[in-house]
Design a protein around this motif. Structure first.
Motif, PDB file in Angstrom:
ATOM      1  N   SER A  17       0.816  -1.218   0.000  1.00 40.61           N
ATOM      2  CA  SER A  17       0.000   0.000   0.000  1.00 40.61           C
ATOM      3  C   SER A  17       0.848   1.266   0.000  1.00 40.61           C
ATOM      4  O   SER A  17       0.333   2.360  -0.203  1.00 40.61           O
ATOM      5  CB  SER A  17      -0.937   0.012   1.220  1.00 40.61           C
ATOM      6  N   TYR A  18       2.143   1.123   0.232  1.00 40.77           N
ATOM      7  CA  TYR A  18       3.029   2.291   0.251  1.00 40.77           C
ATOM      8  C   TYR A  18       3.507   2.627  -1.155  1.00 40.77           C
ATOM      9  O   TYR A  18       3.642   1.753  -2.012  1.00 40.77           O
ATOM     10  CB  TYR A  18       4.251   2.024   1.131  1.00 40.77           C
ATOM     11  N   ALA A  19       3.822   3.902  -1.370  1.00 41.27           N
ATOM     12  CA  ALA A  19       4.333   4.341  -2.667  1.00 41.27           C
ATOM     13  C   ALA A  19       5.811   4.003  -2.828  1.00 41.27           C
ATOM     14  O   ALA A  19       6.338   3.995  -3.932  1.00 41.27           O
ATOM     15  CB  ALA A  19       4.122   5.850  -2.821  1.00 41.27           C
ATOM     16  N   LEU A  20       6.499   3.721  -1.698  1.00 45.06           N
ATOM     17  CA  LEU A  20       7.924   3.386  -1.706  1.00 45.06           C
ATOM     18  C   LEU A  20       8.119   1.973  -1.188  1.00 45.06           C
ATOM     19  O   LEU A  20       7.267   1.425  -0.485  1.00 45.06           O
ATOM     20  CB  LEU A  20       8.712   4.353  -0.819  1.00 45.06           C
ATOM     21  N   SER A  21       9.269   1.384  -1.529  1.00 47.71           N
ATOM     22  CA  SER A  21       9.623   0.086  -0.952  1.00 47.71           C
ATOM     23  C   SER A  21       9.954   0.288   0.518  1.00 47.71           C
ATOM     24  O   SER A  21      10.615   1.259   0.886  1.00 47.71           O
ATOM     25  CB  SER A  21      10.842  -0.504  -1.671  1.00 47.71           C
ATOM     26  N   CYS A  36      10.786  13.302  -6.266  1.00 53.26           N
ATOM     27  CA  CYS A  36       9.681  13.959  -6.962  1.00 53.26           C
ATOM     28  C   CYS A  36       8.305  13.514  -6.475  1.00 53.26           C
ATOM     29  O   CYS A  36       7.279  14.018  -6.939  1.00 53.26           O
ATOM     30  CB  CYS A  36       9.787  13.716  -8.470  1.00 53.26           C
ATOM     31  N   SER A  37       8.272  12.576  -5.558  1.00 55.80           N
ATOM     32  CA  SER A  37       7.006  12.095  -5.007  1.00 55.80           C
ATOM     33  C   SER A  37       6.620  12.908  -3.778  1.00 55.80           C
ATOM     34  O   SER A  37       7.472  13.338  -3.004  1.00 55.80           O
ATOM     35  CB  SER A  37       7.124  10.616  -4.641  1.00 55.80           C
ATOM     36  N   PHE A  38       5.304  13.089  -3.591  1.00 49.97           N
ATOM     37  CA  PHE A  38       4.791  13.779  -2.411  1.00 49.97           C
ATOM     38  C   PHE A  38       3.804  12.869  -1.675  1.00 49.97           C
ATOM     39  O   PHE A  38       2.954  13.313  -0.906  1.00 49.97           O
ATOM     40  CB  PHE A  38       4.105  15.083  -2.821  1.00 49.97           C
ATOM     41  N   ALA A  39       3.940  11.555  -1.931  1.00 53.94           N
ATOM     42  CA  ALA A  39       2.967  10.586  -1.426  1.00 53.94           C
ATOM     43  C   ALA A  39       3.089  10.376   0.083  1.00 53.94           C
ATOM     44  O   ALA A  39       4.180  10.426   0.652  1.00 53.94           O
ATOM     45  CB  ALA A  39       3.148   9.254  -2.153  1.00 53.94           C
ATOM     46  N   LEU A  40       1.937  10.133   0.716  1.00 52.59           N
ATOM     47  CA  LEU A  40       1.919   9.720   2.113  1.00 52.59           C
ATOM     48  C   LEU A  40       2.445   8.298   2.225  1.00 52.59           C
ATOM     49  O   LEU A  40       2.245   7.492   1.317  1.00 52.59           O
ATOM     50  CB  LEU A  40       0.479   9.755   2.648  1.00 52.59           C
ATOM     51  N   PRO A  41       3.098   7.935   3.348  1.00 53.27           N
ATOM     52  CA  PRO A  41       3.480   8.831   4.431  1.00 53.27           C
ATOM     53  C   PRO A  41       4.933   9.313   4.323  1.00 53.27           C
ATOM     54  O   PRO A  41       5.290  10.367   4.815  1.00 53.27           O
ATOM     55  CB  PRO A  41       3.309   7.964   5.661  1.00 53.27           C
ATOM     56  N   HIS A  42       5.785   8.505   3.668  1.00 51.92           N
ATOM     57  CA  HIS A  42       7.232   8.751   3.717  1.00 51.92           C
ATOM     58  C   HIS A  42       7.656  10.051   3.036  1.00 51.92           C
ATOM     59  O   HIS A  42       8.319  10.891   3.654  1.00 51.92           O
ATOM     60  CB  HIS A  42       7.982   7.566   3.089  1.00 51.92           C
ATOM     61  N   MET A  43       7.291  10.216   1.770  1.00 49.26           N
ATOM     62  CA  MET A  43       7.771  11.387   1.050  1.00 49.26           C
ATOM     63  C   MET A  43       7.022  12.655   1.452  1.00 49.26           C
ATOM     64  O   MET A  43       7.566  13.751   1.364  1.00 49.26           O
ATOM     65  CB  MET A  43       7.683  11.155  -0.463  1.00 49.26           C
ATOM     66  N   ARG A  44       5.774  12.510   1.901  1.00 53.15           N
ATOM     67  CA  ARG A  44       5.071  13.681   2.437  1.00 53.15           C
ATOM     68  C   ARG A  44       5.813  14.208   3.665  1.00 53.15           C
ATOM     69  O   ARG A  44       6.021  15.411   3.823  1.00 53.15           O
ATOM     70  CB  ARG A  44       3.637  13.295   2.790  1.00 53.15           C
ATOM     71  N   ALA A  45       6.206  13.276   4.538  1.00 54.19           N
ATOM     72  CA  ALA A  45       6.965  13.675   5.729  1.00 54.19           C
ATOM     73  C   ALA A  45       8.322  14.264   5.342  1.00 54.19           C
ATOM     74  O   ALA A  45       8.781  15.239   5.935  1.00 54.19           O
ATOM     75  CB  ALA A  45       7.162  12.474   6.650  1.00 54.19           C
ATOM     76  N   PHE A  46       8.974  13.656   4.339  1.00 52.23           N
ATOM     77  CA  PHE A  46      10.268  14.156   3.860  1.00 52.23           C
ATOM     78  C   PHE A  46      10.153  15.613   3.430  1.00 52.23           C
ATOM     79  O   PHE A  46      10.935  16.471   3.862  1.00 52.23           O
ATOM     80  CB  PHE A  46      10.748  13.290   2.694  1.00 52.23           C
TER      81      PHE A  46
END
Length: 467
Positions: A17-21, A36-46
């Motif tokens: 369900s995550y956008a990243l591994s 370039c990703s802004f996906a929840l939760p990892h890159m949004r937090a980044f």
């Protein structure tokens, strides 16, 4: 057997369900960065981490390029200006100690948003200042914005695995620090002249009204972070505690655990000698070029902004070098990178302070800045390993070293207000001493430069979560 299969399928479903591994053994922390990703939760937090810290840094030093004008209008001495510079980081020191443990207990999202909204109020009130006392109090309370660095680093550490945490922390910290360069050029070179024009050449009205702009931006950013961010990969701390997935953590116990580790305080000194140097230069650069080379505020601000803009890559480079050294030499590799960067920084300051040519001074400011910020990145490549049960507390204490160093160096510059090259010379000596101190770092389970030995590697950087 059937129950075990259901658990495995559930874990696989969650991971997909995550956008990243992600690594399920490290609490679903991401094993990669997708800038370039802004996906929840990892890159949004980044992205919220660096954007929040960038905004905080911007309002923290929004007044710095205006100080030569404010100094004349309020009839302040050079020593008075350095007193306000020191006060600008005093409150930050205290709050960094506090927020490290607070992040272990409540997460980084809400504290970061609240601090941005709070700090925006004194920023908007700069125009009401009428004397030295007023300027001291306003800068004192704006200084709390600097503590968002702790939330920035804790949030990133909470989202990314140990293999990439160095570069992740370096990037969010570095891009956030760019706010220091941006505020020099935006406030000093763009907005101040614009507001001076709006007020028909009245520079006093210009500096008294221009800081309302960054204040409004900071307040809005704080609300956005709280509303749209997420504390950790599995959700927000409040929800996880209610569901029983996360245990309640004592902020006091977390702080005590981090504070009793000698390595925490060695890194505190290291951070004082890199981020503390950066804070000092952010305060001093415009005045330095204005005084030594007799440049106007607009030109001096543009040159001073170079120092902050090196954060676009330099801090990330320090984290990257630290991460690359770890697989080859273990913790010794990270420590060697740290020692080299600090010593190189010290040497560059020696060279910078001796320059009498403007072009050479600008070149050395640039090189000096790269090593300063790379050392900041390498410091936070080591921090997550110091105490795996209290990563936030360690991050907070080490982070407090930055403004503590700024106070120390601020006092040095205050005592040498009429001889800034001498102040830079003393700063260089202190930084080189800190580089040598790297030999004393000995983290449990890892071989240092002089002491300790490597044990079987442990995959996890623990966080206060129960599975």
């Amino acid at each position: 057997m059937s129950k075990s299969l259901e658990v495995d399928q559930s874990a696989t479903k969650k991971e997909s369900s995550y956008a990243l591994s992600v690594d399920p053994e490290q609490d679903d922390k991401a094993t990669e960065l997708k800038i370039c990703s802004f996906a929840l939760p990892h890159m949004r937090a980044f992205h919220f981490s660096w954007m929040g810290f960038f905004t905080a840094f911007f309002i923290w030093f929004a007044i710095a390029p205006l100080l030569p004008i404010i100094k004349d209008d309020l009839k302040l001495s050079a020593s008075d200006v350095w007193t306000t510079n020191i006060c600008a980081v005093l409150f930050d020191i205290i709050m960094r100690f506090v927020f490290g443990a607070v992040c272990d207990k409540y997460g980084a999202r809400i504290p970061m948003g609240c601090v941005l909204m709070f700090a925006s109020i004194p920023t908007a009130c700069i125009g009401l200042v009428k004397n030295l006392t007023g300027l001291i109090f306003v800068r004192l309370f704006i200084g709390v914005a600097g503590s968002t660095f702790v939330m920035c680093q804790c949030w990133s550490t909470r989202m990314f695995t140990k293999d990439i945490v160095g570069i992740a922390n370096g990037l969010v910290g570095g891009w956030g620090n760019v706010g220091g360069g941006a505020t020099q050029i935006v406030m000093g070179t763009a907005l101040f002249p614009l507001f001076t024009s709006i007020w028909d050449g009245d520079e006093e009205m210009a500096w008294r009204t221009v800081t309302i702009v960054p204040a409004v931006v900071a307040f809005i950013m704080g609300m956005v972070i709280i509303k749209f961010g997420q504390d950790c990969p599995k959700g927000n701390y409040t929800e996880l505690k209610k569901s029983g997935e996360m245990i309640e953590v004592s902020a006091a116990a977390s702080f005590r655990s981090g504070a009793l580790d000698l390595n925490t305080w060695i890194l505190f000194v290291h951070y004082a000698c890199c981020f503390g140097v950066e804070l000092t230069v952010n305060n001093a650069a415009v005045s330095f070029f204005n005084t030594v080379f007799e440049l106007d505020v607009s030109t001096a601000s543009a040159i001073a902004s170079i120092f902050g803009f090196m954060n676009l890559f330099a801090r990330g480079v320090g984290g990257y070098l630290s991460d690359r050294a770890m697989p080859k030499m273990g913790m010794r590799g990270r420590i060697l990178v740290q020692a080299f960067l600090l010593l190189a920084e010290g040497v560059c300051i020696f060279i910078f302070q001796a320059q009498t040519n403007l072009a050479a001074s600008i070149v050395m400011l640039t090189v000096f800045s790269i090593f300063v910020q790379a050392a900041e990145g390498s410091t936070y490549g080591i921090v997550p390993y110091v105490n795996r049960q209290a990563p936030g507390a360690v991050a907070g204490i080490v982070g407090a070293g930055g403004p503590a160093g700024a106070v120390l160096f601020g006092l040095i510059f205050k005592a040498n207000a009429e001889d800034q090259p001498r102040a830079f010379f003393i700063m260089a000596c202190v930084v080189c001493g800190a580089g040598v101190l790297s030999a004393m770092i000995t983290i449990k389970g890892h071989r240092g430069l002089l002491f300790g030995k490597d044990k079987e590697p442990i995959a996890n950087l623990l966080v206060p979560v129960t599975e």
